[in-house]
Write a protein that holds these residues in place. Sequence first.
Motif, short mmCIF file in Angstrom:
data_model
loop_
_atom_site.label_atom_id
_atom_site.label_comp_id
_atom_site.label_asym_id
_atom_site.label_seq_id
_atom_site.Cartn_x
_atom_site.Cartn_y
_atom_site.Cartn_z
N ALA A 86 38.51 41.54 29.10
CA ALA A 86 39.48 42.16 30.00
C ALA A 86 38.77 42.84 31.17
N HIS A 87 37.64 43.48 30.88
CA HIS A 87 36.88 44.15 31.94
C HIS A 87 36.28 43.12 32.90
N GLN A 88 35.78 42.00 32.36
CA GLN A 88 35.25 40.95 33.22
C GLN A 88 36.33 40.40 34.15
N LEU A 89 37.54 40.27 33.62
CA LEU A 89 38.64 39.76 34.43
C LEU A 89 38.93 40.71 35.59
N GLN A 90 38.85 42.02 35.34
CA GLN A 90 39.04 42.98 36.42
C GLN A 90 37.96 42.81 37.49
N LEU A 91 36.73 42.58 37.05
CA LEU A 91 35.62 42.44 37.99
C LEU A 91 35.74 41.19 38.85
N VAL A 92 36.43 40.16 38.34
CA VAL A 92 36.64 38.94 39.13
C VAL A 92 37.44 39.27 40.39
N VAL A 93 38.52 40.00 40.22
CA VAL A 93 39.38 40.36 41.35
C VAL A 93 38.68 41.35 42.26
N VAL A 94 37.97 42.32 41.67
CA VAL A 94 37.27 43.33 42.45
C VAL A 94 36.22 42.67 43.36
N ALA A 95 35.49 41.71 42.82
CA ALA A 95 34.44 41.04 43.59
C ALA A 95 35.01 40.33 44.80
N VAL A 96 36.14 39.62 44.61
CA VAL A 96 36.76 38.91 45.73
C VAL A 96 37.27 39.90 46.77
N ALA A 97 37.85 41.00 46.30
CA ALA A 97 38.38 42.02 47.23
C ALA A 97 37.27 42.67 48.04
N ASN A 98 36.08 42.74 47.47
CA ASN A 98 34.97 43.37 48.18
C ASN A 98 34.22 42.40 49.10
N LYS A 99 34.28 41.11 48.77
CA LYS A 99 33.49 40.13 49.52
C LYS A 99 34.26 39.50 50.69
N HIS A 100 35.58 39.44 50.60
CA HIS A 100 36.38 38.80 51.65
C HIS A 100 37.01 39.88 52.53
N ASP A 101 36.71 39.85 53.80
CA ASP A 101 37.19 40.91 54.71
C ASP A 101 38.71 40.97 54.77
N GLY A 102 39.36 39.80 54.83
CA GLY A 102 40.81 39.77 54.92
C GLY A 102 41.48 40.33 53.69
N VAL A 103 40.96 39.99 52.50
CA VAL A 103 41.52 40.51 51.25
C VAL A 103 41.27 42.00 51.13
N GLU A 104 40.07 42.44 51.50
CA GLU A 104 39.75 43.87 51.46
C GLU A 104 40.68 44.66 52.38
N ASN A 105 40.89 44.16 53.58
CA ASN A 105 41.79 44.83 54.52
C ASN A 105 43.22 44.85 54.00
N PHE A 106 43.64 43.76 53.33
CA PHE A 106 45.00 43.70 52.77
C PHE A 106 45.20 44.79 51.72
N PHE A 107 44.25 44.93 50.80
CA PHE A 107 44.41 45.93 49.74
C PHE A 107 44.31 47.35 50.30
N ASN A 108 43.51 47.54 51.34
CA ASN A 108 43.45 48.86 51.98
C ASN A 108 44.80 49.21 52.62
N MET A 109 45.39 48.23 53.31
CA MET A 109 46.70 48.45 53.93
C MET A 109 47.79 48.63 52.88
N LEU A 110 47.67 47.90 51.76
CA LEU A 110 48.64 48.03 50.68
C LEU A 110 48.62 49.45 50.12
N SER A 111 47.42 49.98 49.94
CA SER A 111 47.29 51.36 49.47
C SER A 111 47.87 52.34 50.48
N MET A 112 47.67 52.06 51.75
CA MET A 112 48.18 52.94 52.80
C MET A 112 49.71 52.92 52.83
N VAL A 113 50.30 51.74 52.62
CA VAL A 113 51.76 51.62 52.57
C VAL A 113 52.33 52.51 51.47
N VAL A 114 51.74 52.42 50.28
CA VAL A 114 52.22 53.21 49.14
C VAL A 114 52.07 54.70 49.42
N ASN A 115 50.95 55.09 50.01
CA ASN A 115 50.71 56.51 50.29
C ASN A 115 51.71 57.07 51.29
#
Length: 488
Positions: A86-115
């Motif tokens: 289960a922890h490895q599965l979390q790291l799969v998504v985390v790695a993609v979110a950190n390596k791809h600029d568009g995905v990283e920006n999307f999750f940052n904006m998603l967090s901002m929307v919720v806030n």
Amino acid sequence: MAMVLRYVDARGIVKERFFGIVHVTGTSSSILKSAIDTLFAEHGLSLKQVRGQGYDGTSIMRGEFNGLKALILNDNSSAYYIHCFAHQLQLVVVAVANKHDGVENFFNMLSMVVNVVNASCKRKDMLRQSYKDRVQEAIGNCEIETGRGLHQELSLIRAGDTRWGSHYKTMTSLLALFPNVIEVLQYVEEDGDNGFSRTQATSILAYLKTFDFVIYLHLMFHILEVTDLLSRALQKKNQDIVEAISLIRGTKQLLQTFRESGFDPLLKKMYSFCEANGIVSLDMAECYKKNGRLRTGITNRHYYEFDIFNTVMDMQLQEFGDRFSEVSTELLKNIAALSPCDSFSKFNVSDLLELAKLYPYDFDRMEMIALEKELNMYYVIVHQDERFSDLSGIVELARLMVDTKKHKIYPLVYRLLKLALVLPVATATVERCFSAMKIVKTDLHNKIGDEFLNAALICTIEKEALLDVTSDDVISQFQKMKTHRTQL
């Protein structure tokens, strides 16, 4: 440090039980190893009895030379280490979110929307009321069905920092509440508390109306939807290692299929979403304009399909292969031969004999000779027995062998089954123990001692095990603790 034991009981059922917490003076592997030795000694146990160990994968735990797993393996070579799936599965998504600029920006904006939307009770109430009005209007126009349990009150769910599966719930709520979220953001843009919040709402609204946001929302939602099924399955206490490997391979295959033929269906969903929410759709045949102005030499379809969709999916599949590379190790490959699925189609005597060799403490030379004959007889009998024809995994197989008394007829085969079943799949049970600790050790109990805390946690976590304890047993134990003035 919280400890959980995984074992197979006398009925062939897999159990994960909270063993206790240990106060440690540091987090080095040697200190943790010493604490485990002390706890085992107090209960008359030995590390020689351990056949599997599982952690979340930090360097202190999984270090090849000085990690906790290495120290335990030095004492017992049969205590095979499994990195929490289960922890490895979390790291799969985390790695993609950190390596791809568009995905990283999307999750940052998603967090901002919720806030921004959840920044005050007024905005939360506005979101709920807006959704309620929209549902009532749709019901009045006969656009949606009504019934018990349908169209419950929704809110924009905040994602957790360490549990990436929670982002799936956040995106699910955003898809359901998108028009209402836009309405709240427009209110903040016009009548925000201060200039910063108004500027923030303006930038968020501009991003939410772009086609880039739409593709990242639908693409990541689909990926997390597929992996969420696997994540929830891995957190079951009775999940066996063979079934977990099968689920991982199945998830990877679904992602591969989506990579090969999923763009056009995804594009239809995106167009439908844009039409429903007033977002300008792009003609895939037109030339792609960078930043909305600068013309490039590629089409919109080329950019969104190859530069975004294919790139993100390739990164996801690559991470899956890297993180779960141990699925193909010799130990797990041999265990797969125990699977009863498809009428024992994967049964292989050679693989199972190799599996037994990996446990020298459990099979001596004479038992290895007897095991081969027992395996051949076992396969002939269970393959013809209709009761064993429709099993979904080795968990059901072990339970049925006990029910039919075949675990006594084929004790060596059953021993192999138990060895496979005790291998840990995930550390979800340990995480739940830590969550229970937050419930027990509150601000009012901030000075609670380790011994009493441990006892309170056992009562909180292992409620099922305490159902057999009667009031008379408690009274009797209380009386034996010391001499009391009055006999209860």
